[in-house]
Design a protein around this motif. Structure first.
Motif, PDB file in Angstrom:
ATOM      1  N   ILE A 128       0.800  -1.207  -0.092  1.00 38.18           N
ATOM      2  CA  ILE A 128       0.060   0.026   0.042  1.00 38.18           C
ATOM      3  C   ILE A 128       0.856   1.135   0.047  1.00 38.18           C
ATOM      4  O   ILE A 128       0.668   2.051  -0.813  1.00 38.18           O
ATOM      5  CB  ILE A 128      -0.871  -0.034   1.199  1.00 38.18           C
ATOM      6  N   LEU A 129       2.005   1.249   0.955  1.00 34.50           N
ATOM      7  CA  LEU A 129       2.790   2.313   0.888  1.00 34.50           C
ATOM      8  C   LEU A 129       3.606   2.669  -0.444  1.00 34.50           C
ATOM      9  O   LEU A 129       3.672   3.868  -1.020  1.00 34.50           O
ATOM     10  CB  LEU A 129       3.824   2.304   1.874  1.00 34.50           C
ATOM     11  N   THR A 130       3.962   1.522  -0.978  1.00 36.06           N
ATOM     12  CA  THR A 130       4.759   1.513  -2.232  1.00 36.06           C
ATOM     13  C   THR A 130       3.767   2.204  -3.570  1.00 36.06           C
ATOM     14  O   THR A 130       4.155   2.866  -4.326  1.00 36.06           O
ATOM     15  CB  THR A 130       5.132   0.218  -2.974  1.00 36.06           C
ATOM     16  N   GLY A 131       2.375   1.699  -3.314  1.00 30.59           N
ATOM     17  CA  GLY A 131       1.411   2.320  -4.601  1.00 30.59           C
ATOM     18  C   GLY A 131       1.310   3.799  -4.090  1.00 30.59           C
ATOM     19  O   GLY A 131       0.994   4.390  -5.022  1.00 30.59           O
ATOM     20  N   ILE A 132       1.260   4.152  -2.814  1.00 28.63           N
ATOM     21  CA  ILE A 132       0.962   5.400  -2.625  1.00 28.63           C
ATOM     22  C   ILE A 132       1.952   6.351  -3.229  1.00 28.63           C
ATOM     23  O   ILE A 132       1.940   7.254  -3.668  1.00 28.63           O
ATOM     24  CB  ILE A 132       0.485   5.669  -1.117  1.00 28.63           C
ATOM     25  N   ALA A 133       3.148   5.961  -2.814  1.00 28.09           N
ATOM     26  CA  ALA A 133       4.524   6.662  -3.202  1.00 28.09           C
ATOM     27  C   ALA A 133       4.566   6.567  -4.857  1.00 28.09           C
ATOM     28  O   ALA A 133       4.858   7.790  -5.297  1.00 28.09           O
ATOM     29  CB  ALA A 133       5.821   5.856  -2.625  1.00 28.09           C
ATOM     30  N   GLY A 134       4.322   5.521  -5.481  1.00 31.59           N
ATOM     31  CA  GLY A 134       4.267   5.424  -6.901  1.00 31.59           C
ATOM     32  C   GLY A 134       3.073   6.398  -7.462  1.00 31.59           C
ATOM     33  O   GLY A 134       3.655   7.161  -8.485  1.00 31.59           O
ATOM     34  N   SER A 135       2.123   6.478  -6.784  1.00 35.75           N
ATOM     35  CA  SER A 135       1.162   7.377  -7.372  1.00 35.75           C
ATOM     36  C   SER A 135       1.390   8.810  -7.400  1.00 35.75           C
ATOM     37  O   SER A 135       1.256   9.580  -8.298  1.00 35.75           O
ATOM     38  CB  SER A 135      -0.380   7.035  -6.669  1.00 35.75           C
ATOM     39  N   ILE A 136       2.079   9.420  -6.222  1.00 38.70           N
ATOM     40  CA  ILE A 136       2.394  10.581  -5.994  1.00 38.70           C
ATOM     41  C   ILE A 136       3.514  10.905  -7.089  1.00 38.70           C
ATOM     42  O   ILE A 136       3.580  11.933  -7.777  1.00 38.70           O
ATOM     43  CB  ILE A 136       2.896  10.805  -4.782  1.00 38.70           C
ATOM     44  N   ILE A 137       4.615   9.816  -7.156  1.00 39.29           N
ATOM     45  CA  ILE A 137       5.541  10.370  -8.102  1.00 39.29           C
ATOM     46  C   ILE A 137       5.198  10.274  -9.558  1.00 39.29           C
ATOM     47  O   ILE A 137       5.582  11.371 -10.464  1.00 39.29           O
ATOM     48  CB  ILE A 137       6.716   9.179  -7.976  1.00 39.29           C
ATOM     49  N   ILE A 138       4.343   9.255  -9.845  1.00 38.07           N
ATOM     50  CA  ILE A 138       3.973   9.314 -11.542  1.00 38.07           C
ATOM     51  C   ILE A 138       2.872  10.520 -11.607  1.00 38.07           C
ATOM     52  O   ILE A 138       3.080  11.054 -12.788  1.00 38.07           O
ATOM     53  CB  ILE A 138       3.312   7.984 -11.409  1.00 38.07           C
ATOM     54  N   TYR A 139       2.182  10.939 -10.581  1.00 41.67           N
ATOM     55  CA  TYR A 139       1.235  12.165 -11.059  1.00 41.67           C
ATOM     56  C   TYR A 139       2.145  13.407 -11.040  1.00 41.67           C
ATOM     57  O   TYR A 139       2.058  14.172 -11.877  1.00 41.67           O
ATOM     58  CB  TYR A 139       0.380  12.258  -9.602  1.00 41.67           C
ATOM     59  N   THR A 140       3.068  13.438 -10.303  1.00 41.53           N
ATOM     60  CA  THR A 140       3.984  14.785 -10.238  1.00 41.53           C
ATOM     61  C   THR A 140       4.517  14.645 -11.719  1.00 41.53           C
ATOM     62  O   THR A 140       4.695  15.839 -12.040  1.00 41.53           O
ATOM     63  CB  THR A 140       5.025  14.720  -9.068  1.00 41.53           C
ATOM     64  N   MET A 141       5.395  13.568 -12.046  1.00 40.59           N
ATOM     65  CA  MET A 141       5.957  13.303 -13.564  1.00 40.59           C
ATOM     66  C   MET A 141       4.933  13.859 -14.491  1.00 40.59           C
ATOM     67  O   MET A 141       5.255  14.430 -15.593  1.00 40.59           O
ATOM     68  CB  MET A 141       6.411  12.002 -13.519  1.00 40.59           C
ATOM     69  N   LYS A 142       3.710  13.362 -14.490  1.00 41.99           N
ATOM     70  CA  LYS A 142       2.932  13.643 -15.458  1.00 41.99           C
ATOM     71  C   LYS A 142       2.676  15.238 -15.831  1.00 41.99           C
ATOM     72  O   LYS A 142       2.426  15.757 -16.677  1.00 41.99           O
ATOM     73  CB  LYS A 142       1.572  12.998 -15.230  1.00 41.99           C
ATOM     74  N   HIS A 143       2.640  15.859 -14.447  1.00 44.17           N
ATOM     75  CA  HIS A 143       2.278  17.443 -14.687  1.00 44.17           C
ATOM     76  C   HIS A 143       3.716  18.088 -14.771  1.00 44.17           C
ATOM     77  O   HIS A 143       3.699  19.521 -14.806  1.00 44.17           O
ATOM     78  CB  HIS A 143       1.581  17.761 -13.563  1.00 44.17           C
ATOM     79  N   SER A 144       4.723  17.500 -14.806  1.00 42.50           N
ATOM     80  CA  SER A 144       6.313  18.139 -14.727  1.00 42.50           C
ATOM     81  C   SER A 144       6.978  18.037 -15.893  1.00 42.50           C
ATOM     82  O   SER A 144       7.749  18.778 -16.343  1.00 42.50           O
ATOM     83  CB  SER A 144       6.834  17.977 -13.517  1.00 42.50           C
ATOM     84  N   LEU A 145       6.821  16.913 -16.423  1.00 40.53           N
ATOM     85  CA  LEU A 145       7.724  16.337 -17.834  1.00 40.53           C
ATOM     86  C   LEU A 145       7.125  16.518 -18.974  1.00 40.53           C
ATOM     87  O   LEU A 145       5.915  16.334 -19.455  1.00 40.53           O
ATOM     88  CB  LEU A 145       8.322  15.138 -17.617  1.00 40.53           C
ATOM     89  N   THR A 146       7.921  16.957 -19.904  1.00 39.31           N
ATOM     90  CA  THR A 146       7.243  16.622 -21.326  1.00 39.31           C
ATOM     91  C   THR A 146       7.527  15.490 -21.892  1.00 39.31           C
ATOM     92  O   THR A 146       8.091  14.640 -21.319  1.00 39.31           O
ATOM     93  CB  THR A 146       8.038  17.724 -22.374  1.00 39.31           C
TER      94      THR A 146
END
Length: 523
Positions: A128-146
Motif C-alpha cells: 500500500i505504501l509503495t502504491g501511494i508513493a508510486g502514485s504521487i511520483i507518477i502524478y507529479t511526473m505527468k504534470h512536470s515532464l514533457t
C-alpha cells in the motif's frame, strides 16, 4: 525488526531529506518524502530477503541492503541541481535536473517493487505504501515532464533493468542492493546521455571534457562486457588469450571509442587530449607532481607486499595503512581544485579508465601482469571485497571525483556557486579524504566509546567533524574563489550529519558520503 544501526542510519537520511527540502520545498518535495517513507519499509523487506537467501541475485552479505540511503541520492541531486540552475536562469539545466530527479525516483521505486514482489507472503502494508508513493511520483511526473523527457526517463529505466540483470548475474556478491542502485543507475544514466548526444550532435555545442567522461565510462564498461562474454568460451589465463585481449583492446579503442569521441568533439581525440594536458605551464607542473604521488602510492603497495613476504603469508594491511592512500589522494586533488579544475576533471577520468582496465587484467588473469596484480592487491582486501572484483580503490577515486564531475559549471557563471555551494567540488576531499580518514585513524587508535550497535567510536566521529571544519578554514585561506557568505552553521550541520552517517552506514562510505555532502552544500 530492524536493528538499531539501521534505524539510526535511516533517521539520519530522513533528517538530511527534510533539511534539503526545508530550503527547496516544492512539488518534488512531496515525492521525495513519500519515497523516503516507502524505501524505509521496503528496506526491511530487502534485509529479510538477504538474511533468508531469497534474493534473486547474490548480494554482498557483510552489510544491510542500504536501499534507503541509496534511493535518495539521485533524486536529491536532481532537485538541488534544478534549484541552483533555476536561480541562475539556465532553463536547459533546470529541466535536466528535473529529469535526473524523476529518473532517480522511478529507478528506486522499481527496485522497491521488485523486493515487494518476491517477498512471501506478500506484505500488504508495504504494498500500500509503495502504491501511494508510486502514485504521487507518477502524478507529479505527468504534470512536470514533457513527452520527450518522459521517454528519456523510461529509456534510463529500461537500460537499468537490462544492465542489472547482466552485471548482477556476472558479478555476484560485489554489491548490496543499494550500491547496485547507485552504481548501475549512474551507468544507465551516462549510457543514455551518450546515446542521446551521439544522435543529436551539433557542431561546436557542448564541452569536450563532458563528452570525454561519457565516452570513457561507457567505453570501459562495454569493453568489460565484451571480454566477459568472450572468456566464457576460452581460458583467459593463457598467452594466446592474453595476446587476443590486448589486440582487441587496441582494435576497440582505436576503431570504436576514438571515432565515437571524434564524432562528438569534432576533432582528433588524441591531439585534443595532448594539447589540453600541456596547454599551460601550471598543468605541466601538476602532471609532474601527480606522477610523483602515483609513484609514491605504488611504492606503498610494493613495500607492504615485501613486508608481508618477510613476516607472514596471512599478513593483511591495517586500517591505518590503507588510509595512506586517502592522504595521497587528498594531496592529489587539493592542488587540482585550487589551480586547475578542468585538468583535474580530465585526469580523474583517465585514472578511472586505467583503474578499471587494470582490474580487468587482474580479474581475467591477463599475462604478463594479471597474476602479479592479484598477489599485490590481495594484501589490501577487506570485508567489502567479497565478490570477484576488487572495487574499494575504484570507489575511492569515484568518491573524490564525482563532486568535480557533477559540479554544475553551467549554472555557476564565475566558476563557483555562492555560499556553501562553493565547497561542492571539495565534498570528496572533506567527506572521504579528511573525515573518513581521520575517523578511522583516531577511532582505531584512541577510540573507546563505541556508537551503539557499531564498531565506530564517538571519538573518531567528533575528531572527523573537527578535522573537516579545520579543512574548510584552510580552503578559505588558500582558495580565493571560495566565498561562504556566512553559511557556517549550514556547513557545520552538513559535516556533522554526514559524519554521523559514516558512523552508522554499512554501505561503501567512499561512494555514499561525498554525494550526501555535495547535496547538502548545493542545497
Amino acid at each position: 525488526m530492524l536493528n538499531k544501526p539501521v534505524l539510526v542510519e535511516s533517521l539520519i537520511v530522513f533528517v538530511i531529506v527534510l533539511s534539503v527540502h526545508a530550503v527547496v520545498w516544492d512539488r518534488y518535495s512531496w515525492c521525495a518524502v513519500a519515497l523516503t517513507i516507502q524505501a524505509f519499509y521496503v528496506q526491511f523487506k530487502w534485509d529479510r530477503l538477504l538474511q533468508l537467501g531469497g534474493a534473486v541475485f547474490q548480494f554482498r552479505t557483510a552489510a544491510n541492503s542500504g536501499l534507503l540511503p541509496a534511493s535518495m541520492v539521485i533524486p536529491l541531486l536532481g532537485i538541488v541541481m534544478k534549484e541552483r540552475c533555476k536561480s541562475a536562469g539556465i532553463v536547459y539545466f533546470e529541466r535536466f535536473g528535473i529529469v535526473v530527479a524523476s529518473t532517480g525516483m522511478l529507478v528506486a521505486l522499481f527496485l522497491s517493487v521488485i523486493a515487494v514482489g518476491i517477498t512471501k507472503p506478500v506484505p500488504t502494508n508495504t504494498c500500500i505504501l509503495t502504491g501511494i508513493a508510486g502514485s504521487i511520483i507518477i502524478y507529479t511526473m505527468k504534470h512536470s515532464l514533457t513527452v520527450s523527457e518522459v521517454i528519456e526517463v523510461l529509456e534510463v529505466l529500461l537500460i537499468f533493468v537490462y544492465l542489472s540483470m547482466i552485471l548482477l548475474y556476472l558479478l555476484p556478491r560485489c554489491f548490496t542492493p543499494g550500491e547496485a542502485l547507485l552504481v548501475l543507475g549512474g551507468i544507465s544514466f551516462v549510457l543514455n546521455q551518450l546515446i542521446k548526444r551521439s544522435l543529436n550532435v551539433i557542431e561546436g555545442r557542448g564541452d569536450p571534457i563532458d563528452f570525454f567522461l561519457l565516452v570513457a565510462v561507457v567505453g570501459v564498461i562495454l569493453l568489460g562486457l565484451f571480454f566477459t562474454v568472450l572468456f566464457i568460451f576460452m581460458d583467459s589465463g593463457t598467452w594466446i588469450s592474453s595476446m587476443f585481449f590486448h589486440m582487441m583492446t587496441a582494435v576497440l579503442g582505436l576503431g570504436v571509442i576514438m571515432p565515437w569521441l571524434y564524432r562528438l568533439i569534432q576533432r582528433n581525440p588524441l591531439f585534443w587530449l595532448l594539447q589540453f594536458l600541456f596547454q599551460t605551464q601550471t598543468r605541466v607542473y601538476l602532471l609532474v607532481y601527480w606522477t610523483f604521488l602515483a609513484a609514491s602510492a605504488c611504492g606503498v603497495v610494493f613495500y607492504q607486499n615485501a613486508k608481508r613476504s618477510s613476516e607472514s603469508k596471512k599478513h593483511q594491511a591495517s586500517t591505518i595503512t590503507r588510509k595512506y592512500f586517502h592522504f595521497i589522494v587528498v594531496a592529489t586533488y587539493v592542488p587540482g581544485l585550487i589551480y586547475d579544475r578542468q585538468l583535474l576533471y580530465v585526469a580523474a577520468v583517465l585514472c578511472l579508465a586505467v583503474f578499471i582496465f587494470l582490474e580487468y587484467i587482474r580479474y581475467f588473469r591477463i599475462k604478463p601482469f594479471g597474476q602479479t596484480l592479484r598477489h599485490l592487491l590481495s594484501l589490501f582486501l577487506d570485508e567489502r571485497d567479497s565478490g570477484p572484483l576488487i572495487l574499494t580503490h575504484i570507489y575511492l577515486l569515484l568518491g573524490m571525483s564525482l563532486p568535480v564531475w557533477l559540479f554544475p559549471r553551467s549554472c555557476a557563471p564565475k566558476g563557483t556557486l555562492s555560499g556553501a555551494g562553493a565547497l561542492v567540488p571539495y565534498s570528496g576531499v572533506l567527506a572521504v579524504g579528511v573525515g573518513d580518514t581521520i575517523a578511522s585513524v583516531f577511532g582505531s587508535t584512541m577510540g573507546e566509546i563505541k556508537w551503539p550497535g557499531t564498531k565506530k567510536t564517538f571519538e573518531g566521529t567528533m575528531t572527523a567533524i573537527f578535522a573537516q571544519i579545520i579543512a574548510v578554514a584552510l580552503i578559505l585561506i588558500f582558495d580565493t574563489s571560495v566565498n561562504l557568505n556566512s553559511s557556517y552553521a549550514w556547513i557545520l550541520a552538513s559535516v556533522s550529519l554526514v559524519s554521523l552517517l559514516e558512523a552508522y552506514t554499512t554501505q561503501i562510505d567512499n561512494l555514499l558520503l561525498p554525494l550526501y555532502l555535495q547535496i547538502m552544500f548545493m542545497a
